[in-house]
Structures are given as C-alpha cells and as structure tokens.
Design a protein around this motif. Structure first.
Motif, PDB file in Angstrom:
ATOM      1  N   GLU A 255       0.827  -1.215   0.000  1.00  0.00           N
ATOM      2  CA  GLU A 255       0.000   0.000   0.000  1.00  0.00           C
ATOM      3  C   GLU A 255       0.862   1.266   0.000  1.00  0.00           C
ATOM      4  OE1 GLU A 255      -2.959   0.163   3.095  1.00  0.00           O
ATOM      5  OE2 GLU A 255      -3.568   2.180   2.506  1.00  0.00           O
TER       6      GLU A 255
ATOM      7  N   MET B  50      -0.586  -4.387  -6.639  1.00  0.00           N
ATOM      8  CA  MET B  50      -2.040  -4.627  -6.592  1.00  0.00           C
ATOM      9  C   MET B  50      -2.332  -6.084  -6.250  1.00  0.00           C
ATOM     10  SD  MET B  50      -3.485  -2.349  -9.756  1.00  0.00           S
ATOM     11  CE  MET B  50      -5.232  -2.665  -9.420  1.00  0.00           C
ATOM     12  N   GLN B  51      -1.566  -6.989  -6.856  1.00  0.00           N
ATOM     13  CA  GLN B  51      -1.751  -8.407  -6.532  1.00  0.00           C
ATOM     14  C   GLN B  51      -1.456  -8.667  -5.060  1.00  0.00           C
ATOM     15  OE1 GLN B  51       0.822  -9.904  -9.600  1.00  0.00           O
ATOM     16  NE2 GLN B  51      -0.886 -10.397 -10.993  1.00  0.00           N
TER      17      GLN B  51
ATOM     18  N   GLY C 184      -2.334  -6.747  -2.730  1.00  0.00           N
ATOM     19  CA  GLY C 184      -3.435  -6.260  -1.910  1.00  0.00           C
ATOM     20  C   GLY C 184      -3.651  -4.760  -1.919  1.00  0.00           C
ATOM     21  N   ALA C 185      -2.762  -3.991  -2.575  1.00  0.00           N
ATOM     22  CA  ALA C 185      -2.935  -2.531  -2.581  1.00  0.00           C
ATOM     23  C   ALA C 185      -4.070  -2.151  -3.525  1.00  0.00           C
ATOM     24  CB  ALA C 185      -1.632  -1.854  -3.006  1.00  0.00           C
ATOM     25  N   SER C 186      -4.884  -1.188  -3.109  1.00  0.00           N
ATOM     26  CA  SER C 186      -6.034  -0.772  -3.916  1.00  0.00           C
ATOM     27  C   SER C 186      -5.685   0.458  -4.742  1.00  0.00           C
ATOM     28  CB  SER C 186      -7.226  -0.464  -3.015  1.00  0.00           C
ATOM     29  OG  SER C 186      -8.228   0.201  -3.772  1.00  0.00           O
ATOM     30  N   LEU C 187      -5.606   0.276  -6.065  1.00  0.00           N
ATOM     31  CA  LEU C 187      -5.292   1.406  -6.944  1.00  0.00           C
ATOM     32  C   LEU C 187      -6.390   2.463  -6.879  1.00  0.00           C
ATOM     33  CD1 LEU C 187      -3.509   2.706  -9.105  1.00  0.00           C
ATOM     34  CD2 LEU C 187      -4.721   1.364 -10.822  1.00  0.00           C
ATOM     35  N   VAL C 188      -7.645   2.022  -6.858  1.00  0.00           N
ATOM     36  CA  VAL C 188      -8.736   3.006  -6.863  1.00  0.00           C
ATOM     37  C   VAL C 188      -8.750   3.812  -5.563  1.00  0.00           C
ATOM     38  CG1 VAL C 188     -10.563   1.418  -6.042  1.00  0.00           C
ATOM     39  CG2 VAL C 188     -11.162   3.401  -7.418  1.00  0.00           C
ATOM     40  N   ASP C 189      -8.513   3.170  -4.430  1.00  0.00           N
ATOM     41  CA  ASP C 189      -8.512   3.893  -3.156  1.00  0.00           C
ATOM     42  C   ASP C 189      -7.370   4.913  -3.117  1.00  0.00           C
ATOM     43  OD1 ASP C 189     -10.634   2.415  -2.345  1.00  0.00           O
ATOM     44  OD2 ASP C 189      -9.567   1.242  -0.820  1.00  0.00           O
TER      45      ASP C 189
END
Ligand code: MN
Length: 340
Positions: free
Chosen positions: A160, A190-191, A193-198
């Motif tokens: 993140e 992203m894989q 667990g990080a949220s690109l949209v958030d």
C-alpha cells in the motif's frame, strides 16, 4: 532491471539503529518510500526510526504506520531524531542534502554512514553510499526491487505504501517515465493487496474546497508568452483561501494549455529572518525539460517536473525566471527540430 549494489544490501543487513528520513514538503513518494522502508526494515527484524522535518500531508496520514513518523512538531523530535546517534541513516527520495531539512543533523548523524536512495536525475550523490536510479519513476519503485532482493513479499502495508508513491509521482501512470517496468511493479503491488482506486481517489482525485478557492484567486494572474505559461501568488491569497502558504498543485494544470511547452507557479514566502523567498514549481510537456533549469537555479527534480526556491520578491524573481524559461523553451525547440 535496476541493479542494486551489494553495498546497499550490506549496509541494511548490518545496521541496527537506523534513522530513515525523506524530504521537506513531503509528497506521496516521500511518505510512501519512508513508510515502505520502515515496513521493509521491520520485516528484517529491525526497529527503524522514521522522521520528517515537515508534517505528513493529510491525504497520507491514513497510510499504515504514518503516525509513527516523528516530525518537527513532536516533543521528542530533538531527543529521538536530531540528538540521537544511529549506526545508519537512510535518505529517501531526496536529490540534495538540503532536502533533508533539519531531520538530518550532521553533527550527530554524520558519525554514521549515509545511504542515499533516490530516483531524481539531478541527485548530487551526497551520501556515503548512493543508489540513484533515474530510470525508476518513483523511489517507491526502487524499494519494490529492494524488497525483491531482500526476499520480502510485496504485500499488505508495504504494498500500500509503495503503490502510493508510484501513483503520485506518475500522476496515476500518465507521466512520460511510466515504463512497462513501472506497470509491472504496480501490478505486483495490486496483486499484493494494494487498492489502486482507493489510492488514486485519496491522493489525486480530491481537493479541499479551500484549494479550489485558492486557484480561483491565483488564476487571474496567468500569463502566456512564447510557449511559457505562469502564475504568481503571494501570502495574502493563501490567507484569503484559508490555507498555509505552500504548494498549489497548479503548475501541472497550467501546462495542459495547448499553447504551452512549460509552466511555472511562483509563490512568495516570508522567511523567518524577515526577508522573502519565492518558491518556483515547474512543469514541462513531454520532450521538453525543466530539470536543468531548476538545477541551474539551485533546485532540482525531473525533466517533466522540478522546482527551486530563490531569495527575493515576486517582482524580482518572476521576470528573471520567465526569461530563462523562454530561452530554454526556444533552445529545446531548436534541438527538437534538428532531431526530426
Ligand atoms: Mn519521487
């Protein structure tokens, strides 16, 4: 692929009392790489101290462990940062020593090796060990490779923090240094667990109303001449908008003008000694370059985004710098026409 010198891994593996710092006026890559390095080191079983001279911007305070960063406002800044001896100091995302601000105290910290990890092409190699990778779009991208080398998984909090720096330094993968390697790292984060949209929503797709109000006060000053667009702001407009004097984020917007190759926003600041200084923020369209301009004025940055701070008033600084920008724009157009 970015090469990591064995000296970098060696320094990290052997140190225990580690101070990690990043630059003044911290952005997403500064905070993301600082926190990312914290998570990396904790994963290695170490307990690093994370410090910044200036406060963590509001939008990055939700990042995991952001509250552990010791800033100059904290009561323990002096005792736990400035006057504490460490056996390794790591400077992240800073292109020159002044960028560390007073988080680095050479009288005390100078006893320990300084490890510089940065991606600015204008980096002055001010460390004892320097890992400078201008091919990387963010210091956070470098830390992803460091995690690979140290066999730390790109997941959870680390992912993140690192994706935050990658998103903010590339303006969500829109800058010219957004290579396939950048996207490959982003995909892995992203894989993990990080949220690109958030992250995009939190960092790039939002403003306090006061910032939009500030723009409404600065935009009447815009001028466009010879492919250079600029605007200027002094302290009263910040007070009117209800914001502290600082970065406006407007130079990225101004350079979107079709007629402009380069943009600048000039902000006049009051210095503690009573004098004034002008903070200059530059942007360039792809194929143009404002890094050299900023470097020649004592600042630094990237070809597409750079900045510097000059002593003086707006009336003194603006005509001088705009003149230099026009010259740079003309010279670069000449080089571009030769290249065709
Ligand atoms: Mn950066």
């Amino acid at each position: 692929m970015t090469i990591i010198e064995p000296a970098v891994l060696h320094a990290l593996t052997n140190a225990n009392q580690i101070l990690c710092i990043s630059h003044i006026n911290p952005d997403g890559d500064a905070v993301g790489s600082l926190l990312g390095m914290g998570w990396l080191l904790r994963h290695m079983g170490k307990q690093p101290t994370l410090a910044l001279q200036d406060a963590v911007p509001h939008e990055h305070q939700v990042l995991p462990a952001a509250a552990t960063i010791i800033t100059a406002q904290a009561a323990n800044y002096r005792s736990d940062v400035q006057e504490r001896a460490f056996d390794l100091v790591i400077s992240l995302d800073g292109s020159s020593p002044d960028r560390m601000g007073n988080a680095y105290n050479s009288a005390v910290h100078g006893q320990a090796p300084l490890l510089v990890i940065d991606h600015h092409i204008t980096n002055t190699f001010f460390g004892d060990i320097n890992w400078v990778a201008p091919e990387c779009a963010a210091t956070c991208q470098m830390l992803a490779y460091l995690a690979d080398a140290l066999q730390v998984p790109l997941t959870g909090e680390l992912a993140e923090c690192l994706l935050t720096g990658l998103v903010t330094d590339t303006l969500c993968f829109r800058t010219s240094n957004t290579t396939p390697a950048v996207l490959e790292v982003a995909q892995r984060l992203m894989q993990g667990g990080a949220s690109l949209v958030d992250i995009t929503q939190r960092t790039l797709n939002r403003q306090p109303f006061a910032m939009i109000k500030l723009w409404s006060l600065i935009l009447p000053t815009i001028q466009l001449e010879d492919g250079v667009i600029w605007a200027a702001a002094d302290q009263p407009v910040f007070a009117q908008a209800g914001l502290p004097v600082g970065d406006t984020g407007l130079s990225s917007y101004l350079v979107t003008a079709d007629e402009a190759a380069m943009s600048a926003v000039f902000v006049q600041k009051q210095e503690p000694a009573g004098s004034t200084s002008v903070e200059c923020s530059f942007r360039a369209k792809p194929r143009y370059n404002v890094a050299q301009l900023a470097l020649s004025l004592g600042g630094g940055g990237h070809p597409a985004a750079s900045g510097c701070t000059l002593a003086g008033t707006l009336a003194e600084v603006v005509p001088h710098v705009v003149g230099l920008m026009k010259t740079a724009r003309r010279e670069q157009d000449r080089q571009l026409s030769y290249a065709q």
